[in-house]
Scaffold this active site. Structure first.
Site, PDB file in Angstrom:
ATOM      1  N   ASP A 264       5.113  -4.827  -3.103  1.00 23.75           N
ATOM      2  CA  ASP A 264       4.777  -3.809  -4.098  1.00 23.75           C
ATOM      3  C   ASP A 264       5.947  -3.598  -5.046  1.00 23.75           C
ATOM      4  O   ASP A 264       6.972  -3.037  -4.680  1.00 23.75           O
ATOM      5  CB  ASP A 264       4.433  -2.484  -3.414  1.00 23.75           C
ATOM      6  CG  ASP A 264       4.137  -1.396  -4.431  1.00 23.75           C
ATOM      7  OD1 ASP A 264       3.088  -1.488  -5.091  1.00 23.75           O
ATOM      8  OD2 ASP A 264       4.962  -0.468  -4.597  1.00 23.75           O
TER       9      ASP A 264
ATOM     10  N   LYS B  12       3.430  -2.666 -11.821  1.00 24.90           N
ATOM     11  CA  LYS B  12       2.927  -1.470 -12.488  1.00 24.90           C
ATOM     12  C   LYS B  12       3.508  -1.385 -13.893  1.00 24.90           C
ATOM     13  O   LYS B  12       4.676  -1.736 -14.106  1.00 24.90           O
ATOM     14  CB  LYS B  12       3.329  -0.207 -11.719  1.00 24.90           C
ATOM     15  CG  LYS B  12       3.075  -0.235 -10.228  1.00 24.90           C
ATOM     16  CD  LYS B  12       3.658   0.998  -9.551  1.00 24.90           C
ATOM     17  CE  LYS B  12       3.612   0.890  -8.043  1.00 24.90           C
ATOM     18  NZ  LYS B  12       4.616  -0.069  -7.514  1.00 24.90           N
TER      19      LYS B  12
END
Length: 269
Positions: A30, A60
């Protein structure tokens, strides 16, 4: 999506951490543009020896890029970052993301919807396989629904026994949105009496107790560490369970938003 992933924020040894994690059973990394280590994620993946198709990689877009064009450019740059390690994996096989998120709801409704549309178009073009959000409340996700857009597959929020965000979790469950838990280890603040007692009872370290709690609550925890021994032990959370009465003791530690240890911007307009 794997049941557990390695978080890589604030990790100056990101490539090595990714390599160690993948060589010891992890299959999800992540990341985020704001962490400034997308290239290092690619290096670690390449050095791990694990096939790219067996790894789930997330990044992100940060709210400073929340326009359609800004988010599109950010996504393309993320792809370039991940695929820049051709000396490890040729033919650009790294160059897609399994999941790409808007990093928070900061920036206002119009801005976050524009960024989200850009990510959906990135999915349609094959740069990413799925689109999600992070630090969104039910209100922010309802905006997406009301705009007629595809609902996110993931909402990544701060989650641990001290900050359980029950209203958001309940909303996500009702809408079949996977809840990923960042900061599941409370940034190492593991000296709570209940956690210590359960650590002794189960002969597990406190971090393992917290990761296991997250799994049993149906979340996807994303513990982070730069220390190889900690990365490995944080993933050794299968084949045993915390008993219901002990889960209830951990549940009782909830302090609502007062228990948050990060920015946790779920209430922004």
């Amino acid at each position: 999506m794997p049941a557990i992933g390695l978080g890589v924020s604030l990790n100056n040894e990101c490539a090595e951490a990714c390599k160690v994690a993948l060589q010891n059973g992890y299959r999800m990394i992540d990341g985020a543009r704001h962490y400034e280590n997308e290239v290092q994620v690619g290096v670690g993946v390449g050095k791990s020896g694990v096939k790219r198709e067996d790894i789930f990689i997330t990044s992100k877009v940060f709210h400073t890029d929340y326009t359609y064009d800004g988010a599109t450019a950010a996504l393309k740059d993320s792809i370039a970052n991940l695929g820049s390690c051709k000396s490890y994996l040729p033919n650009n096989v790294l160059a897609y993301y399994d999941l790409y998120l808007t990093h928070s709801a900061t920036g206002g409704k119009d801005a976050r919807l524009a960024a989200y549309r850009a990510l959906l178009d990135g999915k349609a073009s094959g740069m990413i396989k799925s689109v999600g959000v992070s630090n969104y409340s039910a209100k922010h996700i309802e905006e997406i629904r009301e705009a007629g857009l595809e609902i996110p597959v993931v909402n990544q929020i701060e989650l641990h026994p001290f900050c359980q965000q029950k209203a958001i979790v309940e909303y996500c469950r009702k809408n079949n949105i996977v809840v990923q838990a960042y900061s599941p280890l409370v940034r190492g603040a593991l000296d709570n009496r209940v956690i210590q007692e359960l650590s002794t009872k189960y002969s597990k370290d406190p971090a393992q107790i917290l990761v296991r709690w997250s799994l049993q609550r149906g979340f996807v925890p994303l513990p982070k560490s730069s220390q190889p021994e900690r990365i490995i032990s944080n993933g050794q959370v299968f084949g045993w369970e915390i008993e219901p009465t002990d889960m209830a003791r951990l549940d009782a530690l909830d302090r609502g938003k007062e228990g948050a240890i990060t920015w946790n911007p779920v209430e922004v307009d």
